[in-house]
Design an enzyme around this catalytic site. Structure first.
Site, mmCIF file in Angstrom:
data_model
loop_
_atom_site.group_PDB
_atom_site.id
_atom_site.type_symbol
_atom_site.label_atom_id
_atom_site.label_comp_id
_atom_site.label_asym_id
_atom_site.label_seq_id
_atom_site.Cartn_x
_atom_site.Cartn_y
_atom_site.Cartn_z
ATOM 1 N N GLY A 149 -1.562 -4.627 -12.121
ATOM 2 C CA GLY A 149 -1.299 -3.283 -12.591
ATOM 3 C C GLY A 149 -1.707 -3.053 -14.024
ATOM 4 N N CYS B 101 0.839 -1.204 0.000
ATOM 5 C CA CYS B 101 0.000 0.000 0.000
ATOM 6 C C CYS B 101 0.874 1.255 0.000
ATOM 7 C CB CYS B 101 -0.919 0.022 1.219
ATOM 8 S SG CYS B 101 -1.966 1.491 1.287
#
Length: 317
Positions: free
Chosen positions: A200, A101
């Site tokens: 991603g 994160c």
């Protein structure tokens, strides 16, 4: 795809996303082709201090089937205790460690992607959590600028006992800007013997197929592209299986998904725990008239009112 002793129905995973992957949204995505889904990231300290919201975030139901819980923190002891409590209370199939994160709020506590800068601590967390639970433990990371440094960390985490690793191809400092670099996932897959999952910028079937071939990875994790468009999983799955390319979800498909999501929020008692206007706005991203739709639902408190405005949007599209 198999992670430890857990056999997934496919290789398309819904990423853990804060304020997004609640039980209702996970079920919607599973029904539309996601092979597996993770909860929002849950604070290990909040679990230990009996925080009601955190315990609720870890809940599942028979509609969902197998699921994973992602936890975050910086203390190996607390992470291990929290993982044990979660396993005993909710019986997840996988416990995932958040080491990726990029949020400054999370990083300043020493958790999330900050753990990558303290590999000894991260390795200790993995070892302690693996020893405390019986289910497979996985980890989600970002990347360093240096590929070899990233591969070295991934290798250490495999040796510490993780059953799979998810690689988001951006550095923490990039947050969500720029383009994800999947070279990192490729190099890690070449080095490790456990499953590696690429994450991603995976938005459509052709790119998904390209990334699987390029990286050799075992699976793909889809995050922001799935917000408001759960049908992305079925479209990508169809392309991977047979090369069939379906068009993006139109307004009526988005409305159908939103209606199902809102009904599930009510069924699971979550409708008062989320921002209905913000969540409903996900489903209109990229549609003509989405801005006026967002404005029109700011003060709407009922699911029926939101769906009525979505119907108007679709008629005008």
């Amino acid at each position: 795809m198999q992670i430890g002793k857990v056999r997934l129905g496919g290789n398309l995973l819904l990423a853990p996303m804060a304020e997004v992957t609640n039980l209702a949204y996970r079920v919607v995505c599973r029904r539309r082709g996601a092979s597996f889904a993770f909860t929002e990231m849950i604070n290990s300290e909040a679990i230990l201090h009996d925080n009601a919201k955190s315990h609720h975030m870890a809940l599942s139901c028979p509609d969902e089937g197998i699921f994973g819980v992602q936890i975050f923190g910086r203390s190996p002891v607390s992470m291990a205790k929290a993982a044990c409590l979660i396993e005993n209370e909710t019986s997840p199939s996988i416990i995932d460690i958040n080491a990726g994160c990029p949020s400054p709020r999370i990083r300043k506590t020493g958790a999330g992607s900050m753990l990558m800068e303290n590999p000894d601590v991260l390795e200790n967390i993995i070892q302690c959590v693996v020893e405390s639970v019986t289910v497979p433990v996985t980890v989600k990371i970002r990347v360093f600028r240096d590929v070899s440094q990233t591969v070295e960390l991934a290798s250490r985490l495999e040796n510490a006992g993780v059953s799979a690793i998810t690689v988001h191809g951006r550095t923490a400092m990039q947050q969500y800007s720029g383009v994800a670099d999947h070279l990192y996932a490729r190099r890690i897959k070449e080095k490790l013997s456990i499953p590696v999952i690429a994450n991603g910028d995976i938005r459509h079937g052709a790119f998904a197929a390209q990334i699987l071939e390029y990286t050799g990875c075992d699976g793909l994790m889809i995050g922001r592209a799935a917000m408001g468009d759960p049908d992305i999983f079925s479209r990508i799955a169809a392309f991977l299986e047979s090369g069939i390319k379906f068009p993006p979800a139109d307004c009526d498909q988005r409305k159908s998904s939103l209606e199902e999501y809102l009904k599930l929020l009510e069924a699971y008692g979550l409708d008062k725990k989320v921002n209905l206007a913000a969540h409903s706005a996900w489903f209109t991203r990229g549609l003509a008239g989405s801005r006026s739709f967002r404005k029109s639902i700011q003060n709407v408190k009922s699911s029926e009112g939101i769906i009525s405005r979505m119907e108007m949007l679709c008629r005008e599209a």
